[in-house]
Scaffold this motif. Structure first.
Motif, PDB file in Angstrom:
ATOM      1  N   LYS A 154       0.505  -1.483   0.072  1.00 38.14           N
ATOM      2  CA  LYS A 154      -0.130  -0.183   0.047  1.00 38.14           C
ATOM      3  C   LYS A 154       0.634   1.707  -0.009  1.00 38.14           C
ATOM      4  O   LYS A 154       2.438   1.207  -0.086  1.00 38.14           O
ATOM      5  N   ILE A 155       0.368   2.551  -0.307  1.00 31.88           N
ATOM      6  CA  ILE A 155       0.878   3.758  -0.269  1.00 31.88           C
ATOM      7  C   ILE A 155       1.665   4.080   1.154  1.00 31.88           C
ATOM      8  O   ILE A 155       0.961   3.644   1.830  1.00 31.88           O
ATOM      9  N   GLY A 156       2.737   3.954   0.711  1.00 30.05           N
ATOM     10  CA  GLY A 156       3.813   4.292   2.041  1.00 30.05           C
ATOM     11  C   GLY A 156       4.138   3.266   3.068  1.00 30.05           C
ATOM     12  O   GLY A 156       5.495   2.942   3.302  1.00 30.05           O
ATOM     13  N   ASP A 157       4.262   2.198   2.088  1.00 37.97           N
ATOM     14  CA  ASP A 157       5.007   0.790   2.562  1.00 37.97           C
ATOM     15  C   ASP A 157       6.678   1.356   2.215  1.00 37.97           C
ATOM     16  O   ASP A 157       6.949   1.313   0.580  1.00 37.97           O
ATOM     17  N   THR A 158       7.870   0.445   3.024  1.00 37.27           N
ATOM     18  CA  THR A 158       9.080   0.920   2.242  1.00 37.27           C
ATOM     19  C   THR A 158       9.149  -1.400   2.162  1.00 37.27           C
ATOM     20  O   THR A 158       9.156  -1.551   3.127  1.00 37.27           O
ATOM     21  N   THR A 159       9.645  -1.724   1.047  1.00 31.84           N
ATOM     22  CA  THR A 159       9.820  -3.296   0.904  1.00 31.84           C
ATOM     23  C   THR A 159      11.083  -3.276   0.290  1.00 31.84           C
ATOM     24  O   THR A 159      11.705  -2.377   0.203  1.00 31.84           O
TER      25      THR A 159
END
Length: 201
Positions: free
Chosen positions: A97-102
Motif C-alpha cells: 500500500k502507499i507509504g510502504d517500504t519493501t
C-alpha cells in the motif's frame, strides 16, 4: 676412435635432453599462464544497479513488476548462464500500500556463479511505495436525463478522479488496467489504438 664415438653419442643425448627439458618448461609455463588467466577472469556484478521495475496495482494489493535487468551488456557467455538463474522476490508483494517500504531481492544459483567466476556485490534493493491506483475511491449518484422529463439516478464510480465504466466497476484488477489505458491515451493521443493495451471485459 671408439672413445670419440661414445663422446659424440653422449653429447647428442645431452643436447636432446636439453631440448626436451626446454620444451617441457615452455609447455608447463604456458599452462600456468593460461590457468592464471582463467583465475583472473573474475566478474563483480551489482544485481540491482541496472534494475528497472514498476510499482503498480491497487492500493493495498500493490506489487513490484521487474521490467529488465541489464547485467550483461558485453554478452559474455558465462554471465548469460548465470543470468538464467536469476529470480526476483519482493517482500509482501501483492499486499503493498502507499507509504510502504519493501525489499526486492535477486536470488541466484551460487554454484553457477562460482563456476563462472562471478562475485555478487549487491542483491537487494529497498523500494518505497509512493503511488498506487485507488488512492481515492468515490461512488456518486448522478441524475441522468433520458428525455420526456424522466430522470434516473445512476451510481457512478470514480477512482483517482477518473470515471470507471460500469463493466469494470468494483473490480480492482480491471480498474488498474483501465487507468493505465487512460494514462497511455494521454501520452499517445494520435496512436493510442496501437500503442496502448486493449481493455478486455
Amino acid at each position: 676412435m671408439n672413445k670419440n664415438k661414445v663422446m659424440i653419442r653422449v653429447s647428442i643425448v645431452i643436447i636432446l635432453l636439453g631440448i626436451i627439458g626446454m620444451m617441457a618448461f615452455v609447455f608447463f609455463k604456458g599452462s600456468n599462464i593460461q590457468q592464471a588467466n582463467v583465475q583472473q577472469d573474475i566478474f563483480t556484478i551489482d544485481l540491482t544497479k541496472n534494475l528497472e521495475y514498476k510499482v503498480t496495482g491497487w492500493n493495498g494489493k500493490g506489487y513490484i513488476k521487474v521490467l529488465s535487468n541489464k547485467i550483461n551488456p558485453t554478452k559474455n557467455k558465462k554471465i548469460e548462464e548465470f543470468e538464467k538463474t536469476l529470480k526476483y522476490v519482493t517482500k509482501d508483494n501483492y499486499k503493498l500500500k502507499i507509504g510502504d517500504t519493501t525489499t526486492l531481492s535477486v536470488h541466484y544459483d551460487k554454484k553457477v556463479a562460482e563456476k563462472a567466476g562471478i562475485t555478487v556485490s549487491n542483491d537487494k534493493k529497498e523500494i518505497h511505495v509512493d503511488d498506487l491506483v485507488g488512492k481515492k475511491v468515490e461512488n456518486k449518484w448522478v441524475k441522468t436525463d433520458y428525455g420526456n422529463g424522466k430522470y434516473i439516478l445512476e451510481k457512478v464510480q470514480y477512482v483517482d478522479g477518473v470515471e470507471i465504466p460500469e463493466v469494470w466497476r468494483d473490480r480492482p484488477d480491471k480498474i488498474v488496467q483501465y487507468l493505465e489505458f487512460v494514462e497511455c491515451e494521454k501520452k499517445h493521443p494520435e496512436t493510442y489504438h496501437s500503442a496502448c493495451p486493449f481493455m478486455e471485459n
